[in-house]
Design a protein around this motif. Sequence first.
Motif, mmCIF file in Angstrom:
data_model
loop_
_atom_site.group_PDB
_atom_site.id
_atom_site.type_symbol
_atom_site.label_atom_id
_atom_site.label_comp_id
_atom_site.label_asym_id
_atom_site.label_seq_id
_atom_site.Cartn_x
_atom_site.Cartn_y
_atom_site.Cartn_z
ATOM 1 N N GLN C 224 0.833 -1.204 0.000
ATOM 2 C CA GLN C 224 0.000 0.000 0.000
ATOM 3 C C GLN C 224 0.869 1.257 0.000
ATOM 4 O O GLN C 224 0.590 2.228 -0.701
ATOM 5 C CB GLN C 224 -0.918 0.042 1.237
ATOM 6 C CG GLN C 224 -2.143 -0.850 1.152
ATOM 7 C CD GLN C 224 -1.937 -2.231 1.732
ATOM 8 O OE1 GLN C 224 -0.800 -2.743 1.730
ATOM 9 N NE2 GLN C 224 -3.003 -2.852 2.203
ATOM 10 N N ASN C 250 -0.176 -8.322 -5.740
ATOM 11 C CA ASN C 250 1.070 -8.669 -5.059
ATOM 12 C C ASN C 250 1.546 -9.998 -5.633
ATOM 13 O O ASN C 250 0.996 -11.053 -5.304
ATOM 14 C CB ASN C 250 0.832 -8.759 -3.550
ATOM 15 C CG ASN C 250 2.129 -8.785 -2.771
ATOM 16 O OD1 ASN C 250 3.178 -9.133 -3.317
ATOM 17 N ND2 ASN C 250 2.066 -8.419 -1.497
ATOM 18 N N ILE C 280 -4.055 -4.946 -4.192
ATOM 19 C CA ILE C 280 -4.060 -3.660 -3.513
ATOM 20 C C ILE C 280 -4.498 -2.615 -4.528
ATOM 21 O O ILE C 280 -3.899 -2.510 -5.602
ATOM 22 C CB ILE C 280 -2.637 -3.310 -2.997
ATOM 23 C CG1 ILE C 280 -1.993 -4.514 -2.295
ATOM 24 C CG2 ILE C 280 -2.652 -2.077 -2.133
ATOM 25 C CD1 ILE C 280 -2.721 -4.961 -1.048
ATOM 26 N N ASN D 13 -9.895 3.246 -1.519
ATOM 27 C CA ASN D 13 -8.894 2.188 -1.546
ATOM 28 C C ASN D 13 -9.475 0.910 -0.955
ATOM 29 O O ASN D 13 -10.421 0.939 -0.171
ATOM 30 C CB ASN D 13 -7.628 2.609 -0.796
ATOM 31 C CG ASN D 13 -7.922 2.958 0.653
ATOM 32 O OD1 ASN D 13 -7.961 2.093 1.518
ATOM 33 N ND2 ASN D 13 -8.174 4.245 0.916
ATOM 34 N N TYR D 15 -8.291 -3.579 -0.330
ATOM 35 C CA TYR D 15 -7.226 -4.571 -0.455
ATOM 36 C C TYR D 15 -7.746 -5.912 0.026
ATOM 37 O O TYR D 15 -8.753 -5.999 0.741
ATOM 38 C CB TYR D 15 -5.991 -4.142 0.368
ATOM 39 C CG TYR D 15 -6.112 -4.481 1.825
ATOM 40 C CD1 TYR D 15 -6.958 -3.760 2.665
ATOM 41 C CD2 TYR D 15 -5.435 -5.584 2.363
ATOM 42 C CE1 TYR D 15 -7.105 -4.107 3.991
ATOM 43 C CE2 TYR D 15 -5.586 -5.936 3.700
ATOM 44 C CZ TYR D 15 -6.425 -5.194 4.514
ATOM 45 O OH TYR D 15 -6.596 -5.544 5.817
ATOM 46 N N HIS D 51 -1.052 3.457 3.851
ATOM 47 C CA HIS D 51 -0.681 4.091 2.586
ATOM 48 C C HIS D 51 0.327 5.223 2.804
ATOM 49 O O HIS D 51 1.251 5.398 2.008
ATOM 50 C CB HIS D 51 -1.928 4.648 1.885
ATOM 51 C CG HIS D 51 -2.818 3.587 1.309
ATOM 52 N ND1 HIS D 51 -3.843 3.015 2.023
ATOM 53 C CD2 HIS D 51 -2.828 2.980 0.092
ATOM 54 C CE1 HIS D 51 -4.463 2.110 1.262
ATOM 55 N NE2 HIS D 51 -3.865 2.078 0.090
ATOM 56 N N THR D 62 -3.538 -10.024 4.027
ATOM 57 C CA THR D 62 -4.282 -10.749 2.992
ATOM 58 C C THR D 62 -4.109 -12.249 3.196
ATOM 59 O O THR D 62 -5.005 -13.031 2.885
ATOM 60 C CB THR D 62 -3.827 -10.339 1.572
ATOM 61 O OG1 THR D 62 -2.480 -10.759 1.348
ATOM 62 C CG2 THR D 62 -3.932 -8.833 1.372
#
Lengths: 300, 300, 300, 300
Positions: C224, C250, C280, D13, D15, D51, D62
Amino acid sequence: MTTEPRRAVLGQNQYGKAETRVVRISRNGTTHHLKDLNVSVSLSGDMDDVHLTGSNANVLTTDATKNTVFAFAKEHGIASAEEFGMRLARHFVSSQESIRSARIRVEEYAWDRIGAPDADGARHSFVRAGRETRTAEIHHDGEGWEVVSGLEGLVVLNSTDSEFHGYVKDRYTTLPETRDRVLATEVNARWRYAGTGLDWDASYARAREHLLHAFAATYSYSLQQTLYAMGARVVEHLPEVEEIRLSLPNKHHFLVDLGPFGLKNDNEVYYAADRPYGLIEATVLRDGAEQRIPVHPARP
Amino acid sequence: MTTEPRRAVLGQNQYGKAETRVVRISRNGTTHHLKDLNVSVSLSGDMDDVHLTGSNANVLTTDATKNTVFAFAKEHGIASAEEFGMRLARHFVSSQESIRSARIRVEEYAWDRIGAPDADGARHSFVRAGRETRTAEIHHDGEGWEVVSGLEGLVVLNSTDSEFHGYVKDRYTTLPETRDRVLATEVNARWRYAGTGLDWDASYARAREHLLHAFAATYSYSLQQTLYAMGARVVEHLPEVEEIRLSLPNKHHFLVDLGPFGLKNDNEVYYAADRPYGLIEATVLRDGAEQRIPVHPARP
Amino acid sequence: MTTEPRRAVLGQNQYGKAETRVVRISRNGTTHHLKDLNVSVSLSGDMDDVHLTGSNANVLTTDATKNTVFAFAKEHGIASAEEFGMRLARHFVSSQESIRSARIRVEEYAWDRIGAPDADGARHSFVRAGRETRTAEIHHDGEGWEVVSGLEGLVVLNSTDSEFHGYVKDRYTTLPETRDRVLATEVNARWRYAGTGLDWDASYARAREHLLHAFAATYSYSLQQTLYAMGARVVEHLPEVEEIRLSLPNKHHFLVDLGPFGLKNDNEVYYAADRPYGLIEATVLRDGAEQRIPVHPARP
Amino acid sequence: MTTEPRRAVLGQNQYGKAETRVVRISRNGTTHHLKDLNVSVSLSGDMDDVHLTGSNANVLTTDATKNTVFAFAKEHGIASAEEFGMRLARHFVSSQESIRSARIRVEEYAWDRIGAPDADGARHSFVRAGRETRTAEIHHDGEGWEVVSGLEGLVVLNSTDSEFHGYVKDRYTTLPETRDRVLATEVNARWRYAGTGLDWDASYARAREHLLHAFAATYSYSLQQTLYAMGARVVEHLPEVEEIRLSLPNKHHFLVDLGPFGLKNDNEVYYAADRPYGLIEATVLRDGAEQRIPVHPARP
C-alpha cells in the motif's frame, strides 16, 4: 470360432513435475542479479510396475523433483538455463537406478534493471523485459546429451520489402497478387547444439540477433523464403548449432478496402487479423547434420 | 589451414492455413443441425524452391486452403470431423502435383439444444456444451491414411479411492504418504485407428465413455495406474483402436493444514493448486500394434 | 388480494464495436512509422426503441463504427491514441442525433526498430517491445471531455528494501513477519487528465517513468505504501493529471524452506506463486480534485 | 509569482486476497458432494496510515483473509456461494474495528457426477460441467447488504429467427441488411437481489433457465431486443431480483461468399469471427427499482 481377446500393453511413458517457478537472486555487494525460470522435469525408466500394479517402489515423486529444482538453485546457483537443466538431468539419471533418461524443459523470463544505481550504488530493482520467452530443453540418457535452445513469442514486422505472387491458381484461389505487403510473424525457434561446453547466454544472444537481422534484411517473396534465410543465417554463423526448427505464423495484416468511403488506401491502413493464419514450419540444418528436433515442440 | 564455410540445407517443412473457424448449419425441416469446427491444414511436398529462391510456382496459397475448407463444407457437408478432414487431405494431395502429403487437424466444439421444440416444432437454438474439445488429426500421403482422434480438457475428480505411498525416498523427498487423497486430472487423449471406414461419432462417444468409466472405477495407488487403466480400457473395448496416448496433469488438491486454527481437516477442505503440477504421460497399445502417435501433440 | 404484475424497464445501456485492430503505417521517405491500436467504440443515446421493439431506426451499426475507425486512420492519421479516440468520439456524437455520448477505449502496442538503417537508409523493420499495454479511454457527451490514460501489465520487482510486519494478528493469522522480502507487482494504472490540449505521448512517457522510479526508490513497509508513493509521484510531477487509480496484484515470491535438505535459504531461492495473490487498489488525487475514475476498469 | 506545490491525497482504496481456490468435500455416507470456489476478498476501512506511512497496525493481512476462507469452509461448510460470501463479509467487518466494509467475490465451478453408483452405492466421481462460471458478489458495510449474482461465459446460438435491417445509413455504412442471420452471443449477466434470505442455488437455476428460454424464444430484430427480452424475463419472473445487467458480445457468424467457387451459400456455411465484435450492454430493472449494479464488473 472364437475371438482372441485384445490385450493392452504399455508403450513409451514419462512423468515428472511441470512448471516449477523458481527465482534465484544472487548478490554482488549491493548489486543483485536475478534468474527467473519455469522448470519442467520429465523422467523415464523402469516404470512398468507403477502403471500395471500401482506399485510406487521405483517412483521418485514429482514432489521430490520439484524440491530438487529449488535445492539445486541454492546449492549450485543458476549459471544459465542450459547449465541448470543439464545438472538436474544428470542428477536424476545418475542417482536413481530406475530412471534411465531425463528431459528438462526450462522457460526463462528476462528482466531489465530500472534506472541508475541509487545513492549507495545499490541496484536491486527490475522490470520484466521483452515479449519473447527463452527456452531450453535438455535430454540425457546417462551417456549422450541433447541440448535444444530456443525462443517463443518474438513478434516482428516489415512494413515493406515483401511481395507475394506467382503462386498456383486452383479453383479455390481468390487471393490477389501483391508487390508490396506487410510481413509480420511471431518467431518460434528451437536450435540444437553440437556439443555442451558453451557460453549458453552468449550463444542465445547471438542466435536471437541473427534471427532478427535476417528477418529485417531479407527482401521477401514468401514467408518460406524469409524463414529459410533466418534459419540459414543462424546455422552459418553459429558453428555450435547443428540445426534449427522455425515455426512462423503469418500474422496477416490485410489492407482495408476504403473504396466504399471514397478513400484510397495507399498501403497505409491495415487490419491485423487473429484467425485463421498461415503457419510456415521448417528445419534448416548444417549440411551433413542429422535432423533430430521433433516437428512439434514439447509441452509444456 | 582453411576452414570450410558452413553450408545450410533445408530439412522437413510444411505449411498451410491454421484455425479456419467453419460453422455448418443443415436443416431438416425446422430442425437445424450444427457442426462447429476449427480446421488447420498443413501441406508438404516439392517446396525447395519457395524456401531457397522465393519462387511460389509450386505453392498453393494458404488462403486457397482456407477457401477449400469453406467450399467443401457446402459441397460435401460435414458428416464428422474425421470424414471432413479425410476429404480435405485427399483433395490437396490428389489435385496438386507438388503436394505429397497433407495433415489436417480439426477441433470440434459441442452444442446442446436449448429447451423443447417451440409451437411450430422448430428446433434451432443451441448452447455450447461440455468443457472438452474433440480433436481429429488426419495424415495422408496419397497412399496410406493415419487417423488420430482425441479429446482435450476433460476435467475429472475422484474425491476418494486414491492412495499414494511406497515411493522412493531420496534426500529431496518430503511428501507425506497418504491413504486417502483427492485425485483430479484433465484428460488429454489421442487414439489411433486401425482403419478408416468407421462411424466416427459413435467411436468417439464410446472412447470418451470408457475413459470416464475407467477413471471413476479405478481404485488408484498412483496416477500412472489410473492412466494405464483408462488407456487399456479403450484399447480392449474398441477393436478399431490400435493405440492411445494419454497426457494427464495431476491437478493437485492439497489438504489445507487447519491445525493453527484449532481445526481438524478430515479430508474436507482442499486448496486447488495451479502450478507446479505432476504430468503423467504414456501410450497404451494393442499387443502387437506399432507405436506411432508422436509423444507431443501437433500445434495448433 | 391481487398482486401487481412486475414490470421491467430499461436502464443504462450502450453498444458498439469492440476490439477493432487497426495498424497505421506512415512513411517519411524510406523511414516508416507504425501505430498499432485496438479500438473499442461504445455509444449511448436514444436507444429505447431498439431494446423495446427491435426498431433499428436510431441505430448506427457497430459495423459502421468499425469502418469509421479504419477510414479515420486514413483521413486523419493517428497522432496518438488519445487524439484518435477524441476524434472518433466527437464524430459519433456530433454526426448522429440519436447518439448522446461516446466512450472510446484504445489499447496501444509498442514496437521498437530492428537494427540500424540499411544501405539505402531505409528503416521499416520492427519488433514488438515491452510487456505493458498502453491504454486510453475517452468519454464525450457533446460538451465535456474525460480522458483517462494508463497502462496494464508492467511487471516490476525489488529484490530487497521491502519489509512487512506490525500487522494485526487475529485467530487466522499465521504469516511470519519479515524484515527483507521480495516485492513484485504488475502495475495497472489509469490516470485522468485535467484538460485535453496535451502532448499525449510525452505525458504517457513521463507517467510511466515516474511510476517505475517511485517503485524502485521506495523503501517499502507495505505494498500500500509503495502504491501511494507511485501515485503521489505522478500526481505531484504531472500538473496535467488530476487523479490516478492503481491496481497492484502482489506477485508473491515465497522464500522456499530448504531446511529439510540441510540447506539455509539466505534470501536466495524463491517460489513465484500464481494464485492466490494480494490485490491492492487505491486512487491518489491532487488535493482538491474530484475522484471520477471508476473503481473497476472498463472491459474490454 | 510562485506556484503552489501540488499535494497528493488518498482516495478510495481496498485490499485483500484474490482468487483463493477452495474445494469443499462433504460426505453423506458414501455419497460425496463437492463445492469448488474461487474466492476473492476485498476490504476497506481506516487504511490511511498504511498508505501514508507504511504502518500496518490496522492491516489484517491478505494471508489471514485467505486462511479465513479455508477455515470457514471447515467450520461452516459451503451452503452456497452467496451464503459463504455473506458469512465472510460479516466476519471481516464485525471482527476488525479498522475494517468498515467488505466485498467478497466468488466464482463457482460446476461438476456433474460420472456414471451410476458403484457396487457399494458409492458416488464420489465427478466431471467438470458446463462452460459458464457462476458468480456472486457480496458487499457489506456493517449494516446493509448487497448481493449480486450472475454467470459468465454461457455461449448460445440461434441458427435462424434473427433479422437485421432498417438501421441508420451514414457515409461509413456498408453492411447489407439481412432477413435471416445466425445470432450468437456469450451471456454475461449479473443480477441484484432485493433481500438476502433466499434459496440461492434455486434462484440461480431459475435465472439461468429464464435467460436461456428468452434467448431461444425471441424472434430477434437486433441483439439489443434479445438482450432486453432476456433481462425483462428474469426481472418479471423472479420477484427476488431488482435489476439485471447484461453484457452480450455479438459473436458474429458471417455467411461465407462462395460465389467465386460457383457455389450458392443458402445460409449453410459460416465463418465464426473472433474480433472485432459488437458489444451490447444494458441494465433491465424492476419498475421503481434503483440502478446500482456498476456498468463494469469487478475484477478479478
